[in-house]
Design a protein around this motif. Structure first.
Motif, PDB file in Angstrom:
ATOM      1  N   ASP A   1       0.832  -1.201   0.000  1.00 13.12           N
ATOM      2  CA  ASP A   1       0.000   0.000   0.000  1.00 13.12           C
ATOM      3  C   ASP A   1       0.871   1.258   0.000  1.00 13.12           C
ATOM      4  O   ASP A   1       0.572   2.233  -0.692  1.00 13.12           O
ATOM      5  CB  ASP A   1      -0.915  -0.017   1.227  1.00 13.12           C
ATOM      6  N   VAL A   2       1.968   1.227   0.763  1.00 13.23           N
ATOM      7  CA  VAL A   2       2.894   2.362   0.797  1.00 13.23           C
ATOM      8  C   VAL A   2       3.753   2.406  -0.461  1.00 13.23           C
ATOM      9  O   VAL A   2       4.031   3.466  -1.006  1.00 13.23           O
ATOM     10  CB  VAL A   2       3.780   2.287   2.060  1.00 13.23           C
ATOM     11  N   GLN A   3       4.159   1.241  -0.942  1.00 15.12           N
ATOM     12  CA  GLN A   3       5.134   1.156  -2.031  1.00 15.12           C
ATOM     13  C   GLN A   3       4.495   0.827  -3.377  1.00 15.12           C
ATOM     14  O   GLN A   3       5.161   0.240  -4.234  1.00 15.12           O
ATOM     15  CB  GLN A   3       6.184   0.077  -1.705  1.00 15.12           C
ATOM     16  N   GLU A   4       3.269   1.218  -3.599  1.00 12.95           N
ATOM     17  CA  GLU A   4       2.623   0.904  -4.880  1.00 12.95           C
ATOM     18  C   GLU A   4       3.425   1.450  -6.057  1.00 12.95           C
ATOM     19  O   GLU A   4       3.576   0.782  -7.090  1.00 12.95           O
ATOM     20  CB  GLU A   4       1.198   1.446  -4.933  1.00 12.95           C
ATOM     21  N   GLY A   5       3.968   2.655  -5.911  1.00 12.41           N
ATOM     22  CA  GLY A   5       4.778   3.224  -6.991  1.00 12.41           C
ATOM     23  C   GLY A   5       6.011   2.395  -7.260  1.00 12.41           C
ATOM     24  O   GLY A   5       6.384   2.166  -8.418  1.00 12.41           O
ATOM     25  N   PHE A   6       6.672   1.919  -6.203  1.00  6.66           N
ATOM     26  CA  PHE A   6       7.854   1.071  -6.363  1.00  6.66           C
ATOM     27  C   PHE A   6       7.492  -0.239  -7.055  1.00  6.66           C
ATOM     28  O   PHE A   6       8.208  -0.701  -7.951  1.00  6.66           O
ATOM     29  CB  PHE A   6       8.462   0.795  -4.989  1.00  6.66           C
ATOM     30  N   VAL A   7       6.355  -0.844  -6.652  1.00  4.79           N
ATOM     31  CA  VAL A   7       5.933  -2.106  -7.259  1.00  4.79           C
ATOM     32  C   VAL A   7       5.649  -1.918  -8.743  1.00  4.79           C
ATOM     33  O   VAL A   7       6.010  -2.758  -9.571  1.00  4.79           O
ATOM     34  CB  VAL A   7       4.693  -2.655  -6.530  1.00  4.79           C
ATOM     35  N   ARG A   8       5.035  -0.799  -9.099  1.00  2.00           N
ATOM     36  CA  ARG A   8       4.640  -0.578 -10.490  1.00  2.00           C
ATOM     37  C   ARG A   8       5.763  -0.005 -11.346  1.00  2.00           C
ATOM     38  O   ARG A   8       5.853  -0.321 -12.543  1.00  2.00           O
ATOM     39  CB  ARG A   8       3.438   0.360 -10.546  1.00  2.00           C
ATOM     40  N   HIS A   9       6.620   0.829 -10.765  1.00  2.00           N
ATOM     41  CA  HIS A   9       7.559   1.598 -11.587  1.00  2.00           C
ATOM     42  C   HIS A   9       9.036   1.390 -11.240  1.00  2.00           C
ATOM     43  O   HIS A   9       9.897   1.914 -11.939  1.00  2.00           O
ATOM     44  CB  HIS A   9       7.227   3.092 -11.486  1.00  2.00           C
ATOM     45  N   GLY A  10       9.338   0.680 -10.155  1.00  2.00           N
ATOM     46  CA  GLY A  10      10.723   0.396  -9.860  1.00  2.00           C
ATOM     47  C   GLY A  10      11.340   1.323  -8.825  1.00  2.00           C
ATOM     48  O   GLY A  10      10.655   2.108  -8.167  1.00  2.00           O
ATOM     49  N   PRO A  11      12.685   1.240  -8.656  1.00  2.00           N
ATOM     50  CA  PRO A  11      13.374   1.930  -7.556  1.00  2.00           C
ATOM     51  C   PRO A  11      13.156   3.438  -7.501  1.00  2.00           C
ATOM     52  O   PRO A  11      13.198   4.028  -6.425  1.00  2.00           O
ATOM     53  CB  PRO A  11      14.859   1.607  -7.823  1.00  2.00           C
ATOM     54  N   SER A  12      12.935   4.081  -8.642  1.00  2.00           N
ATOM     55  CA  SER A  12      12.785   5.535  -8.636  1.00  2.00           C
ATOM     56  C   SER A  12      11.568   5.985  -7.833  1.00  2.00           C
ATOM     57  O   SER A  12      11.500   7.142  -7.406  1.00  2.00           O
ATOM     58  CB  SER A  12      12.673   6.056 -10.074  1.00  2.00           C
ATOM     59  N   ALA A  13      10.608   5.075  -7.600  1.00  2.00           N
ATOM     60  CA  ALA A  13       9.389   5.444  -6.874  1.00  2.00           C
ATOM     61  C   ALA A  13       9.360   4.868  -5.458  1.00  2.00           C
ATOM     62  O   ALA A  13       8.319   4.886  -4.805  1.00  2.00           O
ATOM     63  CB  ALA A  13       8.156   4.963  -7.649  1.00  2.00           C
ATOM     64  N   HIS A  14      10.489   4.378  -4.973  1.00  2.00           N
ATOM     65  CA  HIS A  14      10.536   3.796  -3.626  1.00  2.00           C
ATOM     66  C   HIS A  14      10.347   4.878  -2.568  1.00  2.00           C
ATOM     67  O   HIS A  14      10.870   5.979  -2.685  1.00  2.00           O
ATOM     68  CB  HIS A  14      11.882   3.091  -3.416  1.00  2.00           C
TER      69      HIS A  14
END
Length: 411
Positions: free
Chosen positions: A303-316
């Motif tokens: 839930d917190v890391q949805e951007g990381f899951v979808r887009h990779g390290p840049s969205a962590h």
């Protein structure tokens, strides 16, 4: 998930001892990997006539519902633990190269290509590689290490194993893991190891569970065959939403032999059967609690890391185990135990340590690493913060100093 303790009643001592034993087993199964769980279940099925392993309901690799024993996504049999998704990346090394190119400044992408080409068949730096490397190559190697499996691009096998051990320690494994690999690698497997490291048998076994997961080839050359063991938890995309699955005993086909359980028996035989029934039910209970806790912890992290899951390290995004524990009402040590050593399968067939969903912002840390290993490094932490802010990465001067002090930046 808190350790279980019995209430103080007139039967408190006996009940407390029983529940504490279950609590210890629960903590052990929370820390176990899916491969460890499979091996333990196999041993218990072989020893317990009441416990049976039937056909799994769901795929061990992607959690899809099986159809006639086969996975419609992976096209593999439910009994085939090594089935692969046909859409899996053909070359993991190429994925690392592309991800690393995104971390370096414009114009330095060719340096990353050169750094990846320099690695040997195991993903390590060869003995004849420049030491120290030229600044541009050093920056490219830092980017490769930031996105590759731990231990990649290290000089030699021992350095790679130490780097892997250090990564696990930073992500919740016992400090003893690093001590064993760094200082006692030649003694591992010898009977006097515990005496040399000054550790108890339980502490040594907990550390060795992590050591056994280290690999001499963190980034092997050629096509990826996928992981050799199934992930502990799976994140799928369903109708645009990220759904977290951890397989429980029913999903794995693990249960009790109903016919034997209900069979009328004489007293002696019934007592023998009932003891096995109790042991089987306890195992099913523990597996269910493990799956539920894995699912809950991962769901909060995703839930917190949805951007990381979808887009990779840049969205962590920064995330701590204590924050997840607070949201779930668990003890932080329980979350750490669940996360340490667990593996998560993400959409797109990405398989990562669950610990990658935690920690400080990967994007900011990697940007600091690339900045200080570039051909024009900043002269002060304040200057570095200003340069990063101009690129849309806002970190405080103190944060820059902290990241700069980490091994991956200070190389």
């Amino acid at each position: 998930m808190e350790p279980v303790h019995g209430p103080a009643t007139e039967h408190g001592l006996e009940q407390h001892a029983t529940l504490t034993t279950v609590a210890r087993q629960l903590l052990d199964v929370l820390a176990a990997t899916q491969a460890d769980v499979d091996a333990d279940v196999d041993a218990r099925v072989a020893a317990n006539p009441v416990l049976v392993r039937g056909t799994p309901r769901r795929c061990r690799w992607c959690a899809s519902t099986l159809r006639r024993g086969r996975c419609p996504t992976c096209s593999g049999s439910g009994a085939d633990l090594r089935s692969r998704d046909p859409a899996a990346p053909a070359d993991e090394r190429d994925r690392v190269r592309l991800d690393a190119r995104a971390l370096v400044p414009p114009g330095a992408e060719d340096d990353v290509d050169a750094a990846v080409a320099l690695l040997d068949d195991r993903g390590l730096l060869p003995s004849d590689a420049p030491d120290p490397p030229a600044p541009r190559l050093a920056a490219a190697l830092a980017a490769v290490r930031a996105v590759a499996p731990p231990g990649t691009a290290e000089r030699g096998l021992h350095a790679s194993l130490v780097a892997q051990a250090g990564w696990h320690v930073r992500h919740g494994a016992p400090d003893l893991v690093l001590v064993l690999v760094r200082d006692h690698l030649a003694r591992i497997g010898t009977p006097d190891l515990a005496r040399h490291v000054g550790a108890s048998g339980a502490a040594l076994e907990a550390a060795m569970r992590v050591v056994r997961r280290l690999t001499p080839a963190p980034l092997p050359r050629g096509a990826s065959d996928g992981p050799a063991t199934p992930p502990d938890v799976v994140v799928r995309e369903v109708d645009g939403r990220l759904v977290v699955d951890a397989l429980g005993p029913e999903d794995l086909g693990i249960g009790l032999d109903d016919e034997l359980t209900a069979l009328p028996l004489e007293d002696a035989a019934a007592a023998w059967r009932d003891a096995h029934v109790a042991a089987a039910r306890q195992l099913v209970y523990l597996l269910g609690r493990r799956a539920d806790t894995l699912r809950r912890v991962t769901a909060v992290a995703v839930d917190v890391q949805e951007g990381f899951v979808r887009h990779g390290p840049s969205a962590h995004r920064p995330l701590t185990r204590a924050q997840v524990a607070a949201r779930l009402g668990l003890h932080a040590s329980t979350v750490s135990r669940v996360v340490a050593g667990a593996v998560v399968a993400l959409p797109g067939r990405r398989v990562l340590p669950l610990a990658d969903l935690f920690g400080t912002s990967h994007a900011a840390r990697d940007a600091v690493a690339a900045l200080f290993t570039s051909d024009d490094p900043p002269r002060t932490d304040a200057e570095a913060a200003e340069r990063l802010a101009a690129r849309g990465i806002h970190v405080a001067r103190r944060t820059v100093a902290k990241y700069r002090a980490t091994p991956s930046v200070a190389r």
